[in-house]
Scaffold this motif. Structure first.
Motif, PDB file in Angstrom:
ATOM      1  N   TYR A   5     -13.483   6.706   9.111  1.00  0.00           N
ATOM      2  CA  TYR A   5     -12.811   7.139  10.236  1.00  0.00           C
ATOM      3  C   TYR A   5     -11.874   8.325  10.245  1.00  0.00           C
ATOM      4  O   TYR A   5     -11.227   8.698  11.262  1.00  0.00           O
ATOM      5  N   ASP A 136      -0.045  -8.307   2.018  1.00  0.00           N
ATOM      6  CA  ASP A 136       0.248  -9.606   0.700  1.00  0.00           C
ATOM      7  C   ASP A 136      -1.186  -9.499   0.020  1.00  0.00           C
ATOM      8  O   ASP A 136      -1.986  -9.642   0.921  1.00  0.00           O
ATOM      9  N   MET A 143      -9.288 -14.380   3.289  1.00  0.00           N
ATOM     10  CA  MET A 143     -10.384 -13.557   3.746  1.00  0.00           C
ATOM     11  C   MET A 143     -11.847 -14.258   3.743  1.00  0.00           C
ATOM     12  O   MET A 143     -12.767 -14.229   4.464  1.00  0.00           O
ATOM     13  N   ARG A 149     -16.079 -12.552   2.981  1.00  0.00           N
ATOM     14  CA  ARG A 149     -16.408 -12.412   1.580  1.00  0.00           C
ATOM     15  C   ARG A 149     -17.732 -12.759   1.167  1.00  0.00           C
ATOM     16  O   ARG A 149     -18.014 -13.749   0.465  1.00  0.00           O
ATOM     17  N   LEU A 196      -7.496  -6.697  -3.418  1.00  0.00           N
ATOM     18  CA  LEU A 196      -6.635  -5.371  -3.329  1.00  0.00           C
ATOM     19  C   LEU A 196      -7.241  -4.293  -2.423  1.00  0.00           C
ATOM     20  O   LEU A 196      -7.179  -3.270  -2.564  1.00  0.00           O
ATOM     21  N   ALA A 200      -6.084  -0.558  -3.053  1.00  0.00           N
ATOM     22  CA  ALA A 200      -6.748   0.053  -4.416  1.00  0.00           C
ATOM     23  C   ALA A 200      -7.660   1.152  -4.060  1.00  0.00           C
ATOM     24  O   ALA A 200      -7.770   2.102  -4.974  1.00  0.00           O
ATOM     25  N   LYS A 201      -7.894   1.562  -2.771  1.00  0.00           N
ATOM     26  CA  LYS A 201      -8.621   2.810  -2.608  1.00  0.00           C
ATOM     27  C   LYS A 201      -7.781   4.061  -2.786  1.00  0.00           C
ATOM     28  O   LYS A 201      -7.871   4.993  -3.116  1.00  0.00           O
ATOM     29  N   THR A 270      -5.791   5.457   7.458  1.00  0.00           N
ATOM     30  CA  THR A 270      -5.851   4.868   8.628  1.00  0.00           C
ATOM     31  C   THR A 270      -6.068   3.243   8.693  1.00  0.00           C
ATOM     32  O   THR A 270      -7.197   3.068   7.815  1.00  0.00           O
ATOM     33  N   SER A 271      -5.395   2.392   9.240  1.00  0.00           N
ATOM     34  CA  SER A 271      -6.204   1.095   9.179  1.00  0.00           C
ATOM     35  C   SER A 271      -6.262   0.574  10.717  1.00  0.00           C
ATOM     36  O   SER A 271      -5.607   0.818  11.484  1.00  0.00           O
ATOM     37  N   ILE A 288      -8.062  -7.435   9.025  1.00  0.00           N
ATOM     38  CA  ILE A 288      -6.722  -7.509   8.209  1.00  0.00           C
ATOM     39  C   ILE A 288      -6.008  -8.566   9.046  1.00  0.00           C
ATOM     40  O   ILE A 288      -5.991  -8.958  10.112  1.00  0.00           O
ATOM     41  N   ILE A 289      -5.608  -9.378   7.875  1.00  0.00           N
ATOM     42  CA  ILE A 289      -5.291 -10.717   8.035  1.00  0.00           C
ATOM     43  C   ILE A 289      -3.368 -10.873   7.967  1.00  0.00           C
ATOM     44  O   ILE A 289      -2.910 -10.049   7.563  1.00  0.00           O
ATOM     45  N   ASP A 316      -1.974   4.007   1.959  1.00  0.00           N
ATOM     46  CA  ASP A 316      -3.092   3.031   1.968  1.00  0.00           C
ATOM     47  C   ASP A 316      -2.655   1.834   2.435  1.00  0.00           C
ATOM     48  O   ASP A 316      -2.743   1.099   3.468  1.00  0.00           O
ATOM     49  N   VAL A 324      -0.259  -4.743  10.577  1.00  0.00           N
ATOM     50  CA  VAL A 324       0.168  -6.220  10.728  1.00  0.00           C
ATOM     51  C   VAL A 324       1.311  -6.301  11.488  1.00  0.00           C
ATOM     52  O   VAL A 324       1.726  -7.118  12.507  1.00  0.00           O
TER      53      VAL A 324
HETATM   54  P1  FAD Z   1      -7.282  -1.446   4.832  1.00  0.00           P
HETATM   55  O1  FAD Z   1      -6.376  -1.409   6.148  1.00  0.00           O
HETATM   56  O2  FAD Z   1      -6.690  -0.343   3.979  1.00  0.00           O
HETATM   57  O3  FAD Z   1      -7.358  -2.512   4.382  1.00  0.00           O
HETATM   58  C1  FAD Z   1      -7.880  -3.720   4.664  1.00  0.00           C
HETATM   59  C2  FAD Z   1      -8.466  -4.690   3.796  1.00  0.00           C
HETATM   60  O4  FAD Z   1      -7.119  -5.249   2.951  1.00  0.00           O
HETATM   61  C3  FAD Z   1      -8.962  -5.951   4.059  1.00  0.00           C
HETATM   62  O5  FAD Z   1     -10.357  -5.632   4.282  1.00  0.00           O
HETATM   63  C4  FAD Z   1      -8.617  -6.989   2.944  1.00  0.00           C
HETATM   64  O6  FAD Z   1      -9.143  -6.578   2.040  1.00  0.00           O
HETATM   65  C5  FAD Z   1      -7.391  -6.333   2.583  1.00  0.00           C
HETATM   66  N1  FAD Z   1      -6.143  -7.282   3.497  1.00  0.00           N
HETATM   67  C6  FAD Z   1      -6.274  -7.987   4.712  1.00  0.00           C
HETATM   68  N2  FAD Z   1      -5.203  -8.141   5.330  1.00  0.00           N
HETATM   69  C7  FAD Z   1      -4.293  -7.858   4.277  1.00  0.00           C
HETATM   70  C8  FAD Z   1      -2.917  -7.856   4.414  1.00  0.00           C
HETATM   71  N3  FAD Z   1      -2.044  -8.506   5.313  1.00  0.00           N
HETATM   72  N4  FAD Z   1      -2.243  -7.620   3.132  1.00  0.00           N
HETATM   73  C9  FAD Z   1      -2.986  -6.971   2.376  1.00  0.00           C
HETATM   74  N5  FAD Z   1      -4.285  -6.618   2.266  1.00  0.00           N
HETATM   75  C10 FAD Z   1      -4.769  -7.339   3.226  1.00  0.00           C
HETATM   76  N6  FAD Z   1     -16.892  -3.237   0.088  1.00  0.00           N
HETATM   77  C11 FAD Z   1     -18.207  -3.478   0.321  1.00  0.00           C
HETATM   78  O7  FAD Z   1     -18.603  -3.810   1.424  1.00  0.00           O
HETATM   79  N7  FAD Z   1     -19.026  -3.641  -0.930  1.00  0.00           N
HETATM   80  C12 FAD Z   1     -18.200  -3.342  -2.275  1.00  0.00           C
HETATM   81  O8  FAD Z   1     -18.928  -3.245  -3.276  1.00  0.00           O
HETATM   82  C13 FAD Z   1     -16.717  -3.026  -2.158  1.00  0.00           C
HETATM   83  N8  FAD Z   1     -16.014  -2.781  -3.356  1.00  0.00           N
HETATM   84  C14 FAD Z   1     -14.946  -2.493  -3.218  1.00  0.00           C
HETATM   85  C15 FAD Z   1     -14.205  -2.220  -4.530  1.00  0.00           C
HETATM   86  C16 FAD Z   1     -12.869  -1.917  -4.689  1.00  0.00           C
HETATM   87  C17 FAD Z   1     -12.083  -1.774  -5.865  1.00  0.00           C
HETATM   88  C18 FAD Z   1     -12.417  -1.812  -3.031  1.00  0.00           C
HETATM   89  C19 FAD Z   1     -10.526  -1.440  -3.134  1.00  0.00           C
HETATM   90  C20 FAD Z   1     -13.013  -2.074  -1.983  1.00  0.00           C
HETATM   91  C21 FAD Z   1     -14.202  -2.221  -2.053  1.00  0.00           C
HETATM   92  N9  FAD Z   1     -14.913  -2.636  -0.911  1.00  0.00           N
HETATM   93  C22 FAD Z   1     -16.347  -2.675  -0.938  1.00  0.00           C
HETATM   94  C23 FAD Z   1     -14.317  -2.386   0.527  1.00  0.00           C
HETATM   95  C24 FAD Z   1     -13.353  -3.507   0.740  1.00  0.00           C
HETATM   96  O9  FAD Z   1     -13.908  -4.846   0.839  1.00  0.00           O
HETATM   97  C25 FAD Z   1     -12.518  -3.536   1.969  1.00  0.00           C
HETATM   98  O10 FAD Z   1     -13.358  -3.378   3.139  1.00  0.00           O
HETATM   99  C26 FAD Z   1     -11.665  -2.035   2.029  1.00  0.00           C
HETATM  100  O11 FAD Z   1     -11.090  -1.861   0.921  1.00  0.00           O
HETATM  101  C27 FAD Z   1     -11.061  -2.012   3.510  1.00  0.00           C
HETATM  102  O12 FAD Z   1     -10.263  -0.965   3.494  1.00  0.00           O
HETATM  103  P2  FAD Z   1      -9.946  -0.221   4.976  1.00  0.00           P
HETATM  104  O13 FAD Z   1      -9.437   1.141   4.225  1.00  0.00           O
HETATM  105  O14 FAD Z   1     -10.988  -0.420   5.700  1.00  0.00           O
HETATM  106  O15 FAD Z   1      -8.640  -1.210   5.488  1.00  0.00           O
END
Ligand code: FAD
Ligand code: MG
Length: 617
Positions: A5, A136, A143, A149, A196, A200-201, A270-271, A288-289, A316, A324
């Protein structure tokens, strides 16, 4: 693109030049084995524009390189791909052999202090502490409980099971990270599980960024599912890279520029809850929890949070944290973080903006045509348009008043010069009906559409991914005695004639009238273009308001008619059920037409419908 997005502004925004991965394809690909699809491909070479695009799938999302380092572009793509794979192999909860999965399985792991796991975890724990646990990395059990998951859940977890999870398996303080003194780090998970996904991204982007810079890369942009970091410039002016985000609530593909370019080295993320969510019993829950409550963030006001930061791991982690924390606490959190800037996008941003403007307009007093009040209102509208960054025109014209005397009326016009094909005219009248009461200020009738048009003007002024939209605020719509040649519709008759005279080609003329009622029923009078009506119905469907639309079986005298008479395709969107009970219209043309009868939600809904309608025109 469901997972991406944050979009990068490419070229001149014209759709054919933008390469898009079809949404269905992306979803399908993500659902299957993404790991198998890491082979990158060259998307497009645009030598004349000097930016080369590469993309592939990584970590369940879209990875993208844009580069102007042509001689090493292929090598850059390879370096970036390798960096992402390496980070994924270390940190994915989706991979059994990753360091993270081993830690989860064994409860402890010893890794090099410079390993990806040690570096990300150290930073994640710092953010956890600094945010009071809003961020956290131990959210994994939550999750899972909420079905994110793989394990589908048929009901939300009970309050008891959430408190059990919180008491027994969530909490960053459980995790111990100790330096063993020989360049290694011992991590113990303390009975919790790590996720992570929120950080991690961004980290992977930083790893790739450093490697590309070390390799000699100068002008590039890297993107992993909306986590972006840039180097150098895109060569199109401004000295940095222009990045746009998808407006979470507006029409599909409706992109909004970040308020400023990214400078070399900067990152953005962006989240939000609108792209990734889970549906349980028909209700959507955000991914996001809030680890403090165990509940998915259900933010009434916020649609998304965006953070610009000096590194992508920061943008990120912080964008997730701010989502949150919400806006107030979030601003306190981000203040004082060097080089960081946050943007909060409200859920009803357009509607709230519109409502604020309606209130301000009503506070000016009555705006009856041919009175000083109307002149004041015209100047106010022009000032608002100028403040938005558009160039307003007050079009003064003479027209016979009902008594036959030539009098001066004023339309106010401004144009947002979007670069997508199509030219749209959005109309509202701003005058009030005379002879009702001294305090009548037409909050819904004249006010609501004026407020919404201004809010849409503000929105579209910074959104080049839209057609060319002219906003016209019309004078003298209300009649004094009864509608006729010299009574009512002065502004629209003048403008339709003027545009026809200028040979202006318009694809759509959309009139808004009385559209702010809390209890929104949108009626479409019979006199209106059939194709625009279809467009309207489909747009209303897309924003979930189809049930509130009624097609009228009769014509209505309104500002769209002179445009129909002039041969334009025009439509009137009017809520002609504005009253104390459903179906009644007893607030109309009465002192009861006050701002408290309006709502930001209704204004937002109509704004969203209009944006959908004009999207792709
Ligand atoms: P962001 O806002 O950056 O992060 C939200 C994510 O952080 C949530 O999905 C959760 O994982 C975590 N989270 C939730 N609440 C909190 C909180 N309060 N504090 C900290 N963390 C929180 N997706 C797939 O579908 N298939 C894959 O094979 C896959 N492999 C991945 C491998 C890696 C190394 C990583 C980093 C991600 C992977 N993902 C995969 C995506 C992952 O499942 C998340 O959906 C994605 O990282 C969410 O990123 P975002 O930028 O949308 O949201
Ligand atoms: Mg994040």
């Amino acid at each position: 693109m469901p997972y991406n997005y944050l979009h990068v502004v490419r070229d001149a925004w014209s759709a054919p030049q933008m390469r898009r991965v079809p949404a269905k394809l992306t979803v399908a690909l993500c659902a299957v084995a993404i790991v198998a699809l890491v082979a990158y491909r060259e998307v497009k070479r645009t030598a004349e524009r000097e930016v080369e695009y590469w993309d592939w799938l990584s970590m369940g999302t879209l990875a993208e390189l844009q580069t102007r380092d042509h001689s090493i572009a292929r090598a850059e793509a390879q370096i970036m791909k390798d960096a992402f794979s390496e980070v994924e192999e270390a940190l994915s909860v989706f991979r059994d052999g990753s360091d993270l999965s081993r830690l989860v399985a064994d409860g402890t792991i010893t890794v090099s202090s410079t390993s990806h796991l040690a570096r990300v975890l150290n930073f994640a724990l710092k953010v956890a502490e600094g945010s009071g646990g809003a961020f956290d990395p131990t959210v994994a059990p939550l999750m899972e409980a909420w079905g994110f998951r793989g394990l589908k859940v048929s009901d939300p977890p009970s309050a008891t099971s959430i408190s059990n999870i919180l008491a027994n398996s969530v909490g960053w303080r459980r995790v111990e990270v100790a330096d063993s003194g020989d360049g290694r780090t011992v991590i113990a998970s303390g009975g919790t599980r790590l996720d992570l996904g929120g950080i991690a991204k961004g980290y992977a982007i930083d790893v790739a960024y450093e490697r590309l810079r070390d390799f000699g890369g100068e002008n590039f942009l890297i993107n992993l599912g909306g986590n972006i970091r840039v180097s150098g410039t895109n060569g199109k002016g401004g000295g940095g890279w222009t990045v746009a985000m998808r407006n979470p609530l507006g029409a599909t593909g409706n992109l909004q520029y970040l308020p400023r370019q990214l400078r070399s080295g900067e990152a953005v993320a962006t989240s939000g809850s609108y792209e990734r969510f889970i549906e349980i019993n028909g209700k959507r829950y955000s991914h996001i929890i809030d680890p403090r409550t165990g509940m998915p963030v259900d933010n009434e006001q916020l649609a998304s949070t965006t953070v610009i930061a000096p590194t992508a791991i920061e943008s990120d982690a912080y964008s997730t944290t701010l989502f949150v924390l919400g806006e107030e606490e979030g601003r306190r959190f981000i203040d004082g973080k060097d080089g960081c800037q946050a943007f909060f996008i409200g859920k009803n941003a357009i509607g709230l903006d519109a409502l604020r403007r309606v209130e301000a307009l009503c506070a000016l007093g009555q705006r009856n045509a041919l009175t000083p009040g109307a002149h004041t209102a015209a100047k106010w509208i022009a000032d608002e348009l100028a403040a938005i960054g558009l160039e307003p025109e007050i079009d003064e014209f003479n027209d016979p008043a009902p008594d036959g005397s030539e009098r001066v009326f004023r339309n106010v016009l401004a144009t947002a010069r979007g670069t997508c094909p199509g030219r749209v005219l959005l109309l509202s009248h701003y005058d009030t009906k005379s002879g009702i009461s001294d305090d009548f200020t037409g909050a819904n009738d004249g006010g609501s559409s004026t407020g919404l048009l201004l809010a849409l003007a503000k929105h579209l002024a910074v959104c080049p991914a839209a057609p060319y939209v002219t906003f016209a605020f019309l004078d003298g719509e209300e009649c004094v005695r009864s509608y006729g040649e010299h009574d009512g519709l002065h502004g629209s008759r003048h403008l339709a004639k003027r545009l026809r005279g200028e040979g202006a080609a318009l694809d759509a003329v959309i009139l808004l009238d009385m559209i702010g009622d809390r209890d929104l029923t949108l009626t479409l009078p019979r006199n209106g273009d059939a194709e625009l009506k279809r467009r309207f119905l489909s747009a209303a469907d897309q924003v979930g308001r189809r049930g509130a639309v009624r097609l009228l079986q009769y014509d209505m005298v309104d500002d769209h008619q002179p445009f129909i008479d002039a041969g334009y395709k025009a439509i009137d969107i009017i809520d002609f059920e504005y009253g104390s009970l459903p179906g009644l219209n007893d607030y109309w043309h009465t002192p009861a037409d006050t701002p408290d009868k309006l709502s930001a939600e209704s204004l937002q809904a109509v704004g969203d419908i209009v944006l959908h309608m004009i999207d792709g025109h």
